[in-house]
Design an enzyme around this catalytic site. Structure first.
Site, PDB file in Angstrom:
ATOM      1  N   TYR A 186     -14.823  47.093  19.213  1.00  0.00           N
ATOM      2  CA  TYR A 186     -16.066  47.422  19.905  1.00  0.00           C
ATOM      3  C   TYR A 186     -17.221  47.450  18.920  1.00  0.00           C
ATOM      4  O   TYR A 186     -17.111  48.066  17.857  1.00  0.00           O
ATOM      5  CB  TYR A 186     -15.932  48.789  20.585  1.00  0.00           C
ATOM      6  CG  TYR A 186     -17.179  49.224  21.311  1.00  0.00           C
ATOM      7  CD1 TYR A 186     -17.651  48.495  22.399  1.00  0.00           C
ATOM      8  CD2 TYR A 186     -17.897  50.354  20.915  1.00  0.00           C
ATOM      9  CE1 TYR A 186     -18.804  48.885  23.077  1.00  0.00           C
ATOM     10  CE2 TYR A 186     -19.044  50.757  21.587  1.00  0.00           C
ATOM     11  CZ  TYR A 186     -19.494  50.018  22.665  1.00  0.00           C
ATOM     12  OH  TYR A 186     -20.632  50.392  23.335  1.00  0.00           O
ATOM     13  N   ASP A 207     -18.240  46.855  10.506  1.00  0.00           N
ATOM     14  CA  ASP A 207     -18.851  47.807  11.433  1.00  0.00           C
ATOM     15  C   ASP A 207     -18.182  49.155  11.194  1.00  0.00           C
ATOM     16  O   ASP A 207     -17.078  49.407  11.671  1.00  0.00           O
ATOM     17  CB  ASP A 207     -18.662  47.323  12.879  1.00  0.00           C
ATOM     18  CG  ASP A 207     -19.338  48.255  13.877  1.00  0.00           C
ATOM     19  OD1 ASP A 207     -19.864  49.305  13.450  1.00  0.00           O
ATOM     20  OD2 ASP A 207     -19.318  47.937  15.085  1.00  0.00           O
ATOM     21  N   LYS A 239     -23.269  57.219  14.145  1.00  0.00           N
ATOM     22  CA  LYS A 239     -22.539  58.469  14.445  1.00  0.00           C
ATOM     23  C   LYS A 239     -22.731  59.584  13.408  1.00  0.00           C
ATOM     24  O   LYS A 239     -23.755  60.250  13.424  1.00  0.00           O
ATOM     25  CB  LYS A 239     -21.057  58.156  14.649  1.00  0.00           C
ATOM     26  CG  LYS A 239     -20.838  57.261  15.893  1.00  0.00           C
ATOM     27  CD  LYS A 239     -19.402  57.319  16.357  1.00  0.00           C
ATOM     28  CE  LYS A 239     -19.062  56.230  17.338  1.00  0.00           C
ATOM     29  NZ  LYS A 239     -19.253  56.543  18.736  1.00  0.00           N
TER      30      LYS A 239
END
Ligand code: PMP
Length: 443
Positions: A148, A248, A276
């Site tokens: 993702y 990522d 995050k």
């Protein structure tokens, strides 16, 4: 037979009302689960409290963002100070923290020579792909099945494909994960099989003239690690083929180690995306990496300071980029984490081992997967290297267990990974293990 003892009617009623305001009652589809999501009204350290007053140990932690738990006083203080000292929460101009924060990131991520701030992980990966295209002149992206990278069109493929549609493992189909994607979107994306170097190499070689970027989660979904040989091979191959390698690390940054997965594997990607944890619970993203790639976005010529015309510069802008309040929160988060990350790793380890032993004693095939402060539970004894392996675990039983755990005060969104924080101590671990023990007895 599992017994439901907790009253959660207020969440049910709330969701009915929420549906009159937001489609499906939620403002991020990931927040929904059946029959209805639990709605929270308070949170403190490692705990969430729902509308009916039920308390939960929080292992979702806003999808891993809250590594210091809820409401850490040092973060509140850092934000307050930042506002008091500067008199505003947003300058709309360059400011000191952009540089201080960036230097801190460069320190932990030596592959990041220059960086740019964004407002989310999604924006960061979107920008990283644009950097790759500007730098290479190639426009397709290669990504791995099951990975993702946020909600923009080019990467919204084969994240969670139906196995029936996914095609051969060694040459996966490009399967859309959303309505509203065009055929052309899918033609810009190439899907690779994770942890299979030979098959990935074959596909990459075949399309290397079109592929500008290869983006991957070095630890898939935050819990399926790349094999060392695989990720080293991918590094070598992308270098040879002139493809920009993007790690990522939105989930793994400051979570699998302070220096992210690249530190664990000892590999320098060309670009890294972060998010995050580094916002301390506030929206942020970062794209960083090789100077010669990042310089594609510089508005002036390096040699003579001459302003460039927009068509010669990679576009990157945003009203809130480098938000001082958020950078202050992120700086404080990393400061605390430097002292306490070992504790988080230790607690994660203790919890994993205790759960493995409970399932073993109960005779249920189970393994925990992950590195550092995140892990997931797979109900199977087969080795898991990729999305398809994980699909073969017993999701039906896992879901029943997760729902029963909600009833016993252990929160993660059913089937989601576990993330721990500096606030998760021995007491929380003991309560969690006890809840599991009861659930496994009832099941
Ligand atoms: N990349 C990865 C690896 C992620 O885990 C996420 C968020 N789960 C994103 C990108 C997107 O980040 P955001 O939700 O901040 O847009």
């Amino acid at each position: 037979m599992l017994e439901v003892t907790r009253e959660t009617n207020s969440s049910f009623q709330f969701m009915k009302e929420a549906c009159t305001v937001m489609p499906g009652g939620v403002t991020a589809n990931i927040k929904f689960f059946s029959p209805y999501p639990l709605v929270m009204k308070r949170a403190d350290q490692a705990y969430l409290t729902d509308l009916d007053g039920n308390q939960y140990i929080d292992y979702l932690l806003s999808y891993s963002a809250l590594i210091l738990g809820h409401g850490h006083p040092k973060i509140a203080e850092a934000i307050q100070k930042q506002i008091e000292n500067s008199g505003t929460w947003l300058f709309g101009t360059p400011h000191q923290l952009e540089v201080d924060f960036g230097k801190m990131i460069q320190h932990f991520y030596p592959s990041i020579e220059l960086l740019r701030y964004t407002n989310s992980g999604t924006e960061a990966t979107l920008l990283a792909l644009r950097f790759a295209s500007a730098y290479t002149g190639k426009y397709k992206v290669a990504k791995f099945e099951g990975h993702y990278h946020g909600g923009h069109n080019q990467v919204l493929f084969s994240i969670n494909p139906d196995i029936g549609e996914a095609g051969p493992f060694k040459e996966p189909n490009v399967v859309p994960d959303s309505k509203g994607l065009s055929k052309q979107d899918g033609q810009q994306t190439i899907i690779l099989p994770f942890n299979d170097l030979e098959a990935s190499e074959e596909i990459l070689r075949k399309h290397c003239d079109e592929i500008g970027a290869l983006v991957l989660e070095p630890v898939q979904g935050g819990f399926i690690p790349a094999e060392q040989r695989f990720i080293e091979g991918i590094r070598q191959l992308t270098k040879e083929l002139g493809i920009v390698l993007i790690f990522d690390e939105v989930k793994t940054g400051f979570r699998v180690s302070l220096g992210g997965a690249q530190e664990v594997y000892g590999i320098k990607p060309d670009l890294t995306t972060l998010g995050k944890v580094i916002g301390g619970g506030f929206p942020i993203g970062i794209v960083g990496g090789k100077k010669e790639i990042l310089m594609e976005s510089a508005p002036v010529e390096e040699s003579n300071g001459k302003e460039l015309s927009s068509k010669d510069v990679l576009f990157h802008s945003g009203t809130y980029n480098g938000h001082p309040m958020i950078l202050a929160a992120g700086m404080e988060t990393v400061k605390v984490l430097e002292k306490e990350i070992d504790h988080v790793f230790q607690m994660t380890d203790i919890l994993r081992k205790a759960l493995e032993s409970l399932f073993f004693n109960k005779g249920i095939d189970m393994q925990t997967l992950g590195i550092g402060s995140m892990f997931n539970i797979a109900l199977t004894d087969r080795d898991i290297y990729n999305y398809r392996d994980y699909q073969k675990s017993n999701f039906e039983l896992r879901k029943r267990i997760d729902m029963a755990l909600l009833d016993k005060g252990v929160y993660t969104k059913p089937l989601n990974r576990y993330s721990l924080s500096t606030c998760h101590g021995e007491e929380e671990i003991a309560k969690t293990v006890e809840a599991y023990r009861k659930v496994l007895m009832e099941i």
